[in-house]
Design a protein around this motif. Structure first.
Motif, PDB file in Angstrom:
ATOM      1  N   LEU A 613      72.080  33.147  26.839  1.00 39.33           N
ATOM      2  CA  LEU A 613      71.321  32.898  28.057  1.00 39.33           C
ATOM      3  C   LEU A 613      69.983  32.265  27.691  1.00 39.33           C
ATOM      4  CD1 LEU A 613      71.965  36.301  29.879  1.00 39.33           C
ATOM      5  CD2 LEU A 613      73.222  34.160  30.165  1.00 39.33           C
ATOM      6  N   THR A 614      69.371  31.622  28.650  1.00 43.70           N
ATOM      7  CA  THR A 614      68.075  30.969  28.430  1.00 43.70           C
ATOM      8  C   THR A 614      66.951  31.931  28.778  1.00 43.70           C
ATOM      9  OG1 THR A 614      68.976  28.789  28.905  1.00 43.70           O
ATOM     10  CG2 THR A 614      66.581  29.056  29.090  1.00 43.70           C
ATOM     11  N   CYS A 615      66.051  32.128  27.828  1.00 41.79           N
ATOM     12  CA  CYS A 615      64.918  33.025  28.036  1.00 41.79           C
ATOM     13  C   CYS A 615      63.810  32.271  28.776  1.00 41.79           C
ATOM     14  CB  CYS A 615      64.407  33.546  26.697  1.00 41.79           C
ATOM     15  SG  CYS A 615      63.077  34.746  26.859  1.00 41.79           S
ATOM     16  N   SER A 616      63.275  32.896  29.817  1.00 39.65           N
ATOM     17  CA  SER A 616      62.241  32.224  30.614  1.00 39.65           C
ATOM     18  C   SER A 616      60.911  32.971  30.596  1.00 39.65           C
ATOM     19  CB  SER A 616      62.723  32.084  32.064  1.00 39.65           C
ATOM     20  OG  SER A 616      62.992  33.358  32.627  1.00 39.65           O
ATOM     21  N   GLY A 617      60.816  34.059  29.823  1.00 36.58           N
ATOM     22  CA  GLY A 617      59.548  34.777  29.766  1.00 36.58           C
ATOM     23  C   GLY A 617      59.732  36.157  29.160  1.00 36.58           C
ATOM     24  N   PHE A 618      58.616  36.834  28.958  1.00 33.57           N
ATOM     25  CA  PHE A 618      58.687  38.209  28.489  1.00 33.57           C
ATOM     26  C   PHE A 618      57.516  38.979  29.079  1.00 33.57           C
ATOM     27  CE2 PHE A 618      55.808  36.348  25.505  1.00 33.57           C
ATOM     28  CZ  PHE A 618      55.035  37.364  24.972  1.00 33.57           C
ATOM     29  N   PHE A 619      57.616  40.326  29.009  1.00 31.82           N
ATOM     30  CA  PHE A 619      56.586  41.170  29.603  1.00 31.82           C
ATOM     31  C   PHE A 619      56.479  42.461  28.811  1.00 31.82           C
ATOM     32  CE2 PHE A 619      60.584  42.233  31.568  1.00 31.82           C
ATOM     33  CZ  PHE A 619      60.565  43.618  31.706  1.00 31.82           C
ATOM     34  N   HIS A 620      55.450  43.231  29.107  1.00 28.34           N
ATOM     35  CA  HIS A 620      55.211  44.504  28.421  1.00 28.34           C
ATOM     36  C   HIS A 620      55.264  45.627  29.447  1.00 28.34           C
ATOM     37  CE1 HIS A 620      52.166  47.477  26.521  1.00 28.34           C
ATOM     38  NE2 HIS A 620      53.365  47.694  26.017  1.00 28.34           N
ATOM     39  N   GLN A 621      56.091  46.639  29.174  1.00 25.78           N
ATOM     40  CA  GLN A 621      56.171  47.796  30.057  1.00 25.78           C
ATOM     41  C   GLN A 621      55.726  49.038  29.287  1.00 25.78           C
ATOM     42  OE1 GLN A 621      59.941  49.592  31.825  1.00 25.78           O
ATOM     43  NE2 GLN A 621      59.059  48.531  33.586  1.00 25.78           N
ATOM     44  N   PRO A 622      54.456  49.450  29.434  1.00 24.11           N
ATOM     45  CA  PRO A 622      53.912  50.581  28.666  1.00 24.11           C
ATOM     46  C   PRO A 622      54.684  51.875  28.883  1.00 24.11           C
ATOM     47  CG  PRO A 622      52.155  49.342  29.741  1.00 24.11           C
ATOM     48  CD  PRO A 622      53.434  48.832  30.298  1.00 24.11           C
ATOM     49  N   GLU A 623      55.158  52.128  30.137  1.00 26.20           N
ATOM     50  CA  GLU A 623      55.843  53.387  30.419  1.00 26.20           C
ATOM     51  C   GLU A 623      57.106  53.545  29.560  1.00 26.20           C
ATOM     52  OE1 GLU A 623      55.010  51.164  32.634  1.00 26.20           O
ATOM     53  OE2 GLU A 623      53.369  52.085  33.741  1.00 26.20           O
ATOM     54  N   ARG A 624      57.730  52.445  29.260  1.00 26.36           N
ATOM     55  CA  ARG A 624      58.953  52.483  28.455  1.00 26.36           C
ATOM     56  C   ARG A 624      58.649  52.264  26.972  1.00 26.36           C
ATOM     57  NH1 ARG A 624      64.862  50.272  30.023  1.00 26.36           N
ATOM     58  NH2 ARG A 624      65.850  50.486  27.981  1.00 26.36           N
ATOM     59  N   ALA A 625      57.399  51.920  26.678  1.00 29.20           N
ATOM     60  CA  ALA A 625      56.991  51.585  25.309  1.00 29.20           C
ATOM     61  C   ALA A 625      57.893  50.476  24.777  1.00 29.20           C
ATOM     62  CB  ALA A 625      57.034  52.807  24.408  1.00 29.20           C
ATOM     63  N   ALA A 626      57.955  49.375  25.532  1.00 31.87           N
ATOM     64  CA  ALA A 626      58.888  48.315  25.167  1.00 31.87           C
ATOM     65  C   ALA A 626      58.407  46.964  25.685  1.00 31.87           C
ATOM     66  CB  ALA A 626      60.278  48.605  25.730  1.00 31.87           C
ATOM     67  N   PHE A 627      58.885  45.900  25.024  1.00 30.75           N
ATOM     68  CA  PHE A 627      58.764  44.538  25.527  1.00 30.75           C
ATOM     69  C   PHE A 627      60.076  44.194  26.220  1.00 30.75           C
ATOM     70  CE2 PHE A 627      56.238  44.554  21.560  1.00 30.75           C
ATOM     71  CZ  PHE A 627      54.984  44.296  22.111  1.00 30.75           C
ATOM     72  N   GLY A 628      59.994  43.469  27.331  1.00 28.58           N
ATOM     73  CA  GLY A 628      61.190  43.005  28.020  1.00 28.58           C
ATOM     74  C   GLY A 628      61.326  41.505  27.904  1.00 28.58           C
ATOM     75  N   LEU A 629      62.500  41.027  27.486  1.00 26.66           N
ATOM     76  CA  LEU A 629      62.798  39.601  27.431  1.00 26.66           C
ATOM     77  C   LEU A 629      63.597  39.223  28.676  1.00 26.66           C
ATOM     78  CD1 LEU A 629      61.953  40.074  24.470  1.00 26.66           C
ATOM     79  CD2 LEU A 629      63.687  38.393  23.797  1.00 26.66           C
ATOM     80  N   ILE A 630      63.115  38.223  29.408  1.00 22.65           N
ATOM     81  CA  ILE A 630      63.710  37.820  30.683  1.00 22.65           C
ATOM     82  C   ILE A 630      64.608  36.614  30.462  1.00 22.65           C
ATOM     83  CG2 ILE A 630      63.221  36.954  33.005  1.00 22.65           C
ATOM     84  CD1 ILE A 630      60.522  38.397  32.828  1.00 22.65           C
ATOM     85  N   TYR A 631      65.869  36.703  30.937  1.00 26.15           N
ATOM     86  CA  TYR A 631      66.835  35.613  30.802  1.00 26.15           C
ATOM     87  C   TYR A 631      67.279  35.160  32.192  1.00 26.15           C
ATOM     88  CZ  TYR A 631      67.252  37.254  25.969  1.00 26.15           C
ATOM     89  OH  TYR A 631      66.986  37.628  24.689  1.00 26.15           O
ATOM     90  N   GLU A 632      67.526  33.857  32.303  1.00 23.62           N
ATOM     91  CA  GLU A 632      68.043  33.300  33.553  1.00 23.62           C
ATOM     92  C   GLU A 632      69.541  33.537  33.647  1.00 23.62           C
ATOM     93  OE1 GLU A 632      66.080  31.783  35.943  1.00 23.62           O
ATOM     94  OE2 GLU A 632      64.500  32.566  34.641  1.00 23.62           O
ATOM     95  N   PHE A 633      70.015  33.827  34.874  1.00 21.73           N
ATOM     96  CA  PHE A 633      71.457  33.848  35.068  1.00 21.73           C
ATOM     97  C   PHE A 633      71.980  32.422  34.894  1.00 21.73           C
ATOM     98  CE2 PHE A 633      71.291  38.093  36.049  1.00 21.73           C
ATOM     99  CZ  PHE A 633      72.484  38.596  36.563  1.00 21.73           C
ATOM    100  N   PRO A 634      73.189  32.215  34.305  1.00 22.58           N
ATOM    101  CA  PRO A 634      73.679  30.870  34.014  1.00 22.58           C
ATOM    102  C   PRO A 634      74.210  30.158  35.263  1.00 22.58           C
ATOM    103  CG  PRO A 634      75.316  32.470  33.405  1.00 22.58           C
ATOM    104  CD  PRO A 634      74.108  33.242  33.874  1.00 22.58           C
ATOM    105  N   TYR A 635      74.645  28.911  35.040  1.00 25.27           N
ATOM    106  CA  TYR A 635      75.305  28.025  35.995  1.00 25.27           C
ATOM    107  C   TYR A 635      74.290  27.367  36.893  1.00 25.27           C
ATOM    108  CZ  TYR A 635      79.239  30.432  34.088  1.00 25.27           C
ATOM    109  OH  TYR A 635      80.133  30.974  33.225  1.00 25.27           O
ATOM    110  N   ASN A 636      74.037  26.201  36.880  1.00 32.11           N
ATOM    111  CA  ASN A 636      73.327  25.037  37.477  1.00 32.11           C
ATOM    112  C   ASN A 636      73.343  24.030  36.462  1.00 32.11           C
ATOM    113  OD1 ASN A 636      72.906  25.527  39.947  1.00 32.11           O
ATOM    114  ND2 ASN A 636      70.844  26.223  39.480  1.00 32.11           N
TER     115      ASN A 636
END
Length: 838
Positions: A613-636
Motif C-alpha cells: 500500500l502507499t503510505c501517505s503520512g504518519f502520526f504519534h499516539q502517546p496513549e498507545r506509546a506508538a507511531f502510526g503509519l497511514i496507508y491509502e486504500f488501493p484502486y484509482n
C-alpha cells in the motif's frame, strides 16, 4: 617486598617426593593488588609504568609476578609485557621461549624455568577426563602408598593436599549462592524423611534418618543428595517419633544420643536429633565458605575435648553441656561481617540447642535456608544492577533497579535476622514458589550480565525483557507484599524523580507510575523530534490526531478515515510501538527515524509488482506509546530490492481488497467501503502489510525482536535462537512457510500439528516430510522454490566472484553479499514462480 616474599615462602609445602609447591587456593587468598603495588614501588621499574604493569599483573599474572619476586627479578616484568607473555595461562614456559621470545639471559631463564613449577602445582577436580602433566610438575600428593603392580605398571593410592582438591564446577562460579541452595535442598530432604508421604499409595509416615553426617551426603553437580538410610525409621503419624538410639559414634550426634556419664549408654532420640546433626553441617558449610577445607579441619581441632581419656570432637561436651569452643568459633565467624555467614550461624545456633524441644522443625530449617538462598541470589542481582547503572546510566535502569529493591523489601529480605532468631518462619504463599523465584533471579542475573558485557559498539538490548523478568517476580507476591512494594517504590521514585513525578496522584500503583514516568520522558523527547522534523524536507506529512477516525480493528491494525477539510478518505493504519524500549533517547531516536524512513520508502511511486500500500503520512499516539503509519486504500498499487527487510512476513500480513463498481468511498463499514457492488476477490493482486517490524537491511542495524508468539512459526530457527541480527534469508524462510501453506491450503499450525522438538527440528521435518509431497500439488518448480527458501540454499558461494580465493571471499562486503543473495533468490525462486502468473 621482603614481607610479601616471606609470606609466599611460608605457604610452601613439600610433597612426597620432597619437592616444594605453593597451594594454589591459599596463594590466591593472600595475594592482593595492594601487595603487588607495594612491591612494584620498591622495585627498579620506572614509576610511570607501574600502574599499567599492575593492571596487567592482577589478577591474571600473579604467579609470574610471584616467581620473579622470589628470584629477585621483578625488573624482567617489562620483558614479559613486551613479548605479550604476561599471563599465567601461558605457564609453564620452556627454556627456549624464555630466552628467545622473552629475551631473558641464560641463567635467569634457567632459574625461572625451575622455580615456575612451585607455583603451578595442579588442582584436581572430580571427573573422569585424563590430563597430561609435565615431567617436572610438582604433584600435591601428601601420601603415596603402593597397593599393587602388574606387567604394565604400578598402582598407587595417593592422598591429595586438600587445598588442591577443587570444588565441583557448580560451586566455583557462584559458590556462596550454590552452597546455600544446596543446603536448603538438603534440609528439604530431611523434612521429607520426617514427614514422608506418597500420594500414589495414599501413604503418610513420620520418619527419622538417625545417621545424618557429611559422609552420608553425596555431591552431584550443584546438589547435595541425602543417602544411607540404613538406620532410618518410619512410623505411622499417630505414633510418637521417640526411638531408642542405635549404637554408633560420630562427631555429629545430638547430646541426647549417648549418656557419657553412664558408659555412653544409648539414649532416647526424636526427629530433633536429625536437626542437631543438620545444624552441625550448616556450621561446617559456613566455615568452608570463608576458610576452605583447612578451616573445617581447624574447626574440628578446636572442638577437641578430653573426657576420661577419650578425645571427643563433637559439637557439645555431654548431654547437658554446650561446647564453649563451638560457641567461640561461631562468634568468630559472625565477627567477619559477612551477612550470609551470620545468617547461616543463626540457623545453626537454633539447631544446636541442648534442649531438643527448642530446636526448630525440619520445615523451619528448610524455610530459613531457602530465604537465605533467595537473599544471596537477590544480592548478586542487586550488585549487577549497580554495575549496569554505572556503565549505562538511564531513567529506565533506575526505575527497574528501584522496582527490584522494592521487591526485595516486600520479601522482607532485609529482616531475616529477626525472622530466623525468633523462629517466625511460617511458609508464605510467595515462598511456596521458591523454585520459580530462584529461576527468575537467575534469568534476571543473566540479563544484567549480558548488558554489562556489551561493548561500546554493541547494539543495546531493549528493556522489554528486563521489565518482564521483574514483572514475573512481582506476580509471585501476595496482596500484602504488593502493598509494601508499592509504598516503597512510590516513596523512592517520588523522592528521586521530583519534578518528573510531581503531578502524579497518590493512588498510583507501582506499575502505572513507572509506566507514566517513562511515557512522559518519551513524549517530551518525541515532541522535540517532531518539532525538528517540521522544518525539515520530509515528503511524508505528520498527521494531526484530530483529523483521524480509526475505530475499526483488523488483527493488530486499524482502519477508518482521515479528514482533509470536508473530504474524508479511507485509510489503513499500522503501528510501531515503543513502550518496550524504555526511555533511552538514542533508542527513541532510532525508532522515530525508522518510522519516518518506512513512511518515506512506502510513499514513493513503485511498479505494480511491488505489492504494498502507499503510505501517505504518519502520526504519534502517546496513549498507545506508538507511531502510526497511514496507508491509502488501493484502486484509482519487491521489498528487499530497496534495501529493507520485512521481519514479520506471514500469511496474516497478506491482504486483498475488492474492487468496487461504484467508486463512492465515504462509508467505512469495512475494508472495502463504499456502496458499490462487490466484485470477486482479486487473488492475483495481494498486498503485503505488517511493516511494523521492518527495518533497513544490515547486520549492525538496530533490530527490535519479536513480540507476537504466533509469528514464531514463520521465523527462521536461527533468528529465534539468537534474537538479533535479522538477515534477508530469514524473510525468504518466512516466504517459504507461506508458500507451503498455499500449496497445501493449510495453516502452518495444521501442517505441524502434533510435532514436538525445537523450531530447528520442525524446520527439518517440513523439508523432509512436507516439501516432497508438495510436488504432486503444485509441481516440481514450486516445490524446489519452497525447499530453497526453507533450507536457505541459495548457493554456498553467495558473494563470491569467479576466480576469487577463499581469502578474498572473506573480505566481500556485506552490501556485495546482499546483492548476490537477492540475485540468487530471483533466479531460484522469483523466476520459477513467475511462470505461474504469466
Amino acid at each position: 617486598m621482603d614481607s610479601l616474599k616471606r609470606t609466599i615462602k611460608q605457604l610452601r609445602r613439600k610433597n612426597v617426593t620432597r619437592h616444594w609447591y605453593v597451594p594454589g587456593m591459599l596463594f590466591d587468598s593472600v595475594i592482593t593488588a595492594q601487595d603487588i603495588q607495594a612491591a612494584l614501588a620498591e622495585s627498579e621499574i620506572p614509576s610511570y609504568s607501574r600502574e599499567e604493569i599492575l593492571n596487567r599483573i592482577f589478577p591474571k599474572a600473579t604467579r609470574i609476578f610471584a616467581i620473579l619476586l622470589l628470584l629477585d627479578q621483578l625488573e624482567d616484568l617489562a620483558r614479559f609485557v613486551e613479548s605479550d607473555q604476561l599471563h599465567d595461562a601461558k605457564l609453564p614456559f620452556t627454556l627456549a621461549i624464555l630466552m628467545q621470545d622473552i629475551h631473558l639471559a641464560e641463567d635467569p631463564a634457567k632459574d625461572f624455568e625451575e622455580k615456575q613449577w612451585e607455583l603451578i602445582a595442579p588442582i584436581f577436580h572430580r571427573g573422569t577426563l585424563h590430563r597430561r602433566l609435565g615431567d617436572s610438575a610438582a604433584l600435591p600428593f601428601v601420601q603415596n602408598t603402593q597397593i599393587g603392580e602388574g606387567a604394565f605398571g604400578t598402582v598407587y593410592e595417593v592422598v591429595i593436599d586438600p587445598d588442591h582438591q577443587g570444588p565441583s564446577d557448580a560451586f566455583s562460579e557462584k559458590s556462596n549462592q550454590s552452597m546455600v541452595i544446596a543446603l536448603a535442598a538438603l534440609a528439604s530432604a530431611v523434612e521429607h524423611v520426617h514427614n514422608f508421604s506418597q500420594s500414589t499409595l495414599d501413604l503418610e509416615l513420620i520418619g527419622c534418618h538417625h545417621d545424618l553426617r557429611p559422609r552420608n551426603i553425596l555431591v552431584s553437580g550443584s546438589h547435595f543428595i541425602l543417602a544411607d538410610f540404613g538406620l532410618s525409621t518410619l512410623k505411622k503419624p499417630g505414633q510418637n517419633s521417640e526411638t531408642p538410639f542405635k549404637n554408633g559414634t560420630d562427631d555429629y550426634l545430638a547430646p541426647e544420643c549417648e549418656d557419657w556419664e553412664n558408659g555412653f549408654q544409648a539414649g532416647v532420640v526424636h526427629r530433633s536429633a536429625d536437626i542437631w546433626s543438620l545444624g552441625c553441617i550448616v556450621a561446617e558449610i559456613a566455615t568452608y565458605m570463608v576458610k576452605g577445607p583447612e578451616g573445617v579441619k581447624s574447626f574440628q581441632e578446636a572442638r577437641a575435648y578430653k573426657f576420661r581419656g577419650w578425645t571427643m570432637h563433637q559439637f557439645h561436651q555431654g548431654p547437658r553441656q554446650r561446647s564453649e569452643a563451638v560457641e567461640s568459633w561461631l562468634s568468630d565467624l559472625e565477627g567477619l561481617g559477612l551477612r550470609i555467614i551470620s545468617l547461616l550461624i543463626l540457623v545453626a545456633r537454633r539447631a544446636l540447642s541442648i534442649d531438643h524441644t527448642l530446636r526448630p522443625k525440619a520445615g523451619e530449617m528448610t524455610q530459613g535456608l531457602r530465604l537465605i538462598a533467595v537473599y544471596e541470589a537477590a544480592s548478586m542481582v542487586g550488585a549487577l544492577f549497580s554495575q549496569v547503572r554505572e556503565k549505562h546510566p538511564s531513567l529506565d535502569m533506575f526505575i527497574e533497579h528501584t522496582r527490584f529493591k522494592a521487591w526485595q523489601r516486600a520479601m522482607s529480605l532485609g529482616n531475616l535476622e529477626n525472622q530466623i532468631s525468633s523462629g517466625q518462619l511460617q511458609q508464605s504463599s510467595a515462598m511456596k514458589q521458591y523454585d520459580r523465584i530462584l529461576e527468575g533471579l537467575d534469568r534476571l542475573s543473566g540479563n544484567l550480565q549480558a548488558r554489562l558485557d556489551q561493548g561500546p559498539q554493541t547494539q543495546l538490548l531493549d528493556f522489554s525483557g528486563l521489565i518482564s523478568l521483574i514483572d514475573n517476580l512481582q506476580n509471585i507476591l501476595t496482596r500484602e507484599q504488593m502493598e509494601i512494594l508499592q509504598e516503597y517504590f512510590l516513596i523512592t521514585v517520588l523522592d528521586e524523580c521530583g519534578e518528573s513525578a510531581g503531578q502524579i496522584g497518590s493512588d498510583t500503583t507501582c506499575i502505572s507510575l513507572s509506566y507514566e514516568i517513562r511515557m512522559r520522558a518519551n513524549i517530551k523527547h518525541i515532541s522535540n523530534l517532531l518539532a525538528k522534523d517540521a522544518i525539515s524536507s520530509r515528503s511524508v506529512p505528520y498527521i494531526d490526531l484530530v483529523n483521524l477516525n480509526i475505530p475499526n480493528k483488523l488483527g493488530d491494525n486499524n482502519y477508518g478515515t482521515v479528514s482533509e477539510g470536508d473530504h474524508r478518505r479511507l485509510i489503513w493504519v499500522e503501528w510501531r510501538e515503543y513502550r518496550k524500549h524504555g526511555t533511552s533517547q538514542e533508542m527513541i531516536d532510532r525508532l522515530y527515524e525508522r518510522a519516518s524512513q518506512a513512511a518515506e520508502l512506502l510513499s514513493r511511486d513503485k511498479p505494480a509488482s511491488f505489492r504494498t500500500l502507499t503510505c501517505s503520512g504518519f502520526f504519534h499516539q502517546p496513549e498507545r506509546a506508538a507511531f502510526g503509519l497511514i496507508y491509502e486504500f488501493p484502486y484509482n498499487q519487491k521489498f528487499h530490492a530497496v534495501g529493507w527487510v520485512h521481519k514479520s512476513f506471514s500469511s496474516d500480513n497478506i491482504i486483498f481488497f475488492r474492487r468496487q463498481t461504484n467508486e463512492s468511498t465515504n462509508k467505512t463499514d469495512g475494508p472495502t467501503g463504499g456502496d458499490g457492488k462487490e466484485t470477486p476477490l482479486p487473488l492475483s493482486e495481494p498486498f503485503l502489510v505488517g511493516f511494523n517490524h521492518s527495518r533497513p537491511n544490515g547486520p549492525s542495524v538496530y533490530t527490535s525482536g519479536l513480540e507476537q508468539s504466533i509469528l514464531k512459526q514463520y521465523q527462521h530457527p536461527t533468528y529465534l535462537k539468537d534474537g538479533v541480527g535479522y538477515r534477508l534469508e530469514y524473510d525468504y524462510y518466512s516466504l517459504g512457510i507461506v508458500l507451503l501453506e498455499i500449496g497445501f491450503w493449510m495453516s502452518i499450525a495444521e501442517l505441524t500439528k502434533g510435532w514436538g522438538g525445537s523450531y530447528e527440528q520442525q524446520r527439518q521435518q517440513l523439508v523432509l516430510k512436507r516439501v516432497p509431497r508438495l510436488k504432486q500439488h503444485m509441481g516440481r518448480e514450486y516445490a524446489e522454490a519452497v525447499r530453497f527458501c526453507l533450507e536457505g540454499d541459495f548457493g554456498q558461494t553467495v558473494g563470491a566472484v569467479e576466480g576469487q580465493s577463499d581469502g578474498e571471499m572473506a573480505h566481500v562486503s556485506e552490501e556485495g553479499r546482499s546483492r548476490e543473495l537477492k540475485l540468487e533468490f530471483g533466479r531460484r525462486v522469483v523466476a520459477p514462480l513467475s511462470k505461474y502468473f504469466a
